[in-house]
Every structure is written in structure tokens, then in C-alpha cells.
Design an enzyme around this catalytic site. Structure first.
Site, short mmCIF file in Angstrom:
data_model
loop_
_atom_site.label_atom_id
_atom_site.label_comp_id
_atom_site.label_asym_id
_atom_site.label_seq_id
_atom_site.Cartn_x
_atom_site.Cartn_y
_atom_site.Cartn_z
N CYS A 17 -31.27 4.24 -10.31
CA CYS A 17 -31.55 5.65 -10.07
C CYS A 17 -30.30 6.45 -9.76
O CYS A 17 -30.18 7.61 -10.15
CB CYS A 17 -32.56 5.79 -8.93
N CYS A 37 -32.08 2.92 -5.75
CA CYS A 37 -31.47 1.73 -6.34
C CYS A 37 -30.31 2.15 -7.25
O CYS A 37 -30.13 3.33 -7.56
CB CYS A 37 -32.51 0.93 -7.14
N GLU A 57 -45.74 1.72 -12.78
CA GLU A 57 -45.66 0.42 -13.45
C GLU A 57 -46.83 0.32 -14.40
O GLU A 57 -47.92 0.84 -14.13
CB GLU A 57 -45.71 -0.70 -12.41
N HIS A 76 -39.00 4.86 -12.19
CA HIS A 76 -38.64 4.89 -10.78
C HIS A 76 -38.99 6.26 -10.20
O HIS A 76 -39.07 7.25 -10.92
CB HIS A 76 -37.16 4.60 -10.60
N GLU A 89 -37.36 8.42 -8.36
CA GLU A 89 -36.37 9.48 -8.56
C GLU A 89 -36.39 9.96 -10.01
O GLU A 89 -36.30 11.17 -10.27
CB GLU A 89 -34.97 8.97 -8.20
#
EC number: 3.5.4.5
Length: 294
Positions: free
Chosen positions: A132, A129, A91, A102, A104
Site C-alpha cells: 500500500c 503494508c 478478498e 487492500h 488503502e
């Protein structure tokens, strides 16, 4: 050993610690394991491949940069070569949430940018999620990619993404991690050439807008990122994120960046310059340049 690994390392079994210690001794451990290293760790620790990947997940999660959520996700992408690639979520404070990487995506981009030709499995400490799952569907491993989660039987991406929409629906034949070279001529200095080389590797069958980023650290180390589009558009990974991901996984910080170059076409349908410059400035890098592909 980089300080970020110390807590996770201390919780590993003694025999795994002994085998990993010389690998992690380098402050700039590249957050990947060769097939030979994986084999050695399996034999030393007495673990099969799946169990070893789960044991190493805390080390991958320790690479996370989560100043906003404080929620660390780690992933390990297992290449068809036998090499393993760590990944973790990132982030960027001062930028936008859309710039987030993310875990992944991190592991997969890591593998791709190191030249891996395909993935056999992804091990992750939290269920992927939807973003991903869609990102993984762009891979040349397709819906057969194995997903491993703690406490659950392994399943394929097909199980996690039923009735999937993907590249085949748009009649795209060249997939993410397939070899690509768009043939732009290398010009300029070493950093500029690195950015052009990264752009040549781009996966951009939807916009036809190649781009690559090269980041130079104060010690002269260069990290590059290539643009990776997705059939669903939003899960696309910009080239800057690929480069920042590699830089961070290798134990560098944003303050180590002294120069950045973006390579892209000036008349492309999609332009990376504004978002790239804004994110880099938010991270403290102001020496940013652009080279136009032609």
C-alpha cells in the site's frame, strides 16, 4: 441503515450517532461524506478533523469483505475537495489472492473514481503494508501525503517509504488522480459506453494498455472501474477490482450483478480479459462481454 454498520454505529458517541443517522439511513449509503457533511459532523460531535476520522474508521472497516482472513481493515481517504471516502479490504473466494484489494487501495480508488483530484491524508486503522505504501506513491500527492494511524503522531508517506522508488524514477509525469482522457469514442449501449468511459480514465503509463469495467446490477445501477498502474507493477489495481470496490461500498452484493463488460484494446501489451472473466465467474456472474477499444 445497512446491517453491516449497526455494530460500529452503536459504539459511537450519542451526538455523533444523531448526526450520522440520517446520512446512514439509506441502505445504499455511498460510503463517502461531502465536505459539508464532514463540517456538520465536526461541529455536532465537537471533534477536529483527525479525531472525527478516527471515530469513523470502524464504519469504514465494517465495509470489509474478508471471507478468507476475517481481518477487517478500514481506511478513509481525505480529498483536497474536503470530501471523505471510505475504503476497506476485499478478498474474493474462488479467485486468487492476487485479486485482493487492500483498504488503502479501496479508499484511494474510491476517491479517484468519484472524480477527486488529489488527497490530503489517509486515515487507516492498521499500519499500511509495503504494497500500500508503494501504491500511494503513485498519487499526485506524492510523498507529502499524510498518514494517520490510531495512537501515533501523523507522518507523511515519505516517513513510511524512505528512499522511495516511484514514477519519477521512470520519468513519468502524469500521476494517479491527475485528469486523463484517452479519447476512445463512446459506442454501443449504456453499459458499454460506461466501460469505455472508464477505460478513457485509465492510469497506464507503463504498459499503455487502457482498460475499464462496467458492472450492471439487477436494479439498473452501474458501477465502473478504471485501470490504475503502479511504477512497481505488482501494486497495480485492475479495473474489475475498482468496479467491485465501488459496488460493495455502496451496499450491493456480488449476487446483484447481472451483466459485466470489459473495455480494452485487443492488441494491448497487457490483457485483462482472462483474469476479469475468471474472477467474475468465481463471484457468480457469467454474463460477461468484452468491447475492443479502437
Amino acid at each position: 441503515m445497512h446491517p453491516r454498520f449497526q455494530t460500529a454505529f452503536a459504539q459511537l458517541a450519542d451526538n455523533l450517532q444523531s448526526a450520522l443517522a440520517p446520512i446512514l439511513a439509506d441502505h445504499h449509503f455511498p460510503a463517502m461524506l461531502t465536505a459539508e457533511q464532514v463540517s456538520t459532523l465536526k461541529n455536532t460531535a465537537g471533534l477536529d478533523e483527525d479525531a472525527l476520522a478516527f471515530a469513523l474508521l470502524p464504519l469504514a472497516a465494517a465495509c470489509a469483505r474478508t471471507d478468507l482472513s476475517h481481518f477487517n481493515v478500514g481506511a478513509i481517504a481525505r480529498g483536497v475537495s474536503g470530501n471523505w471516502y471510505f475504503g476497506a479490504n476485499m478478498e474474493f473466494l474462488g479467485a486468487t489472492m492476487q485479486q485482493t484489494v487492500h483498504a488503502e487501495q479501496s479508499a484511494i480508488s474510491h476517491a479517484w473514481l468519484r472524480g477527486e483530484k488529489g488527497l490530503a491524508a489517509v486515515t487507516v486503522n492498521y499500519t499500511p503494508c509495503g504494497h500500500c505504501r508503494q501504491f500511494m506513491n503513485e498519487l499526485n500527492s506524492g510523498l507529502d501525503l499524510r498518514i494517520h494511524l490510531p495512537g501515533r503522531a501523523p507522518h507523511t508517506l515519505r516517513d513510511y517509504l524512505p528512499d522511495a522508488f516511484g514514477p519519477k524514477d521512470l520519468e513519468i509525469k502524469t500521476l494517479l488522480m491527475d485528469e486523463q482522457d484517452h479519447g476512445f469514442t463512446l459506442t454501443g449501449n449504456t453499459l458499454t459506453q460506461a466501460a469505455i468511459t472508464a477505460a478513457n480514465k485509465s492510469h497506464m503509463p507503463y504498459s499503455h494498455s487502457p482498460s475499464g469495467v462496467a458492472l450492471e446490477c439487477k436494479d439498473g445501477r452501474i458501477f465502473t472501474g478504471s485501470y490504475a498502474e503502479n511504477a512497481a507493477f505488482n501494486p497495480t489495481l485492475p479495473p474489475l477490482q475498482g468496479a467491485l470496490n465501488l459496488l460493495s461500498l455502496n451496499g450491493y452484493d456480488y449476487a446483484d450483478i447481472q451483466r459485466a463488460i470489459l473495455a480494452e484494446k485487443g492488441d494491448a501489451a497487457l490483457i485483462q480479459w482472462d483474469a476479469t472473466a475468471a474472477t467474475l465467474k468465481a463471484l457468480g456472474c457469467h454474463n460477461i462481454d468484452r468491447v475492443l477499444l479502437g
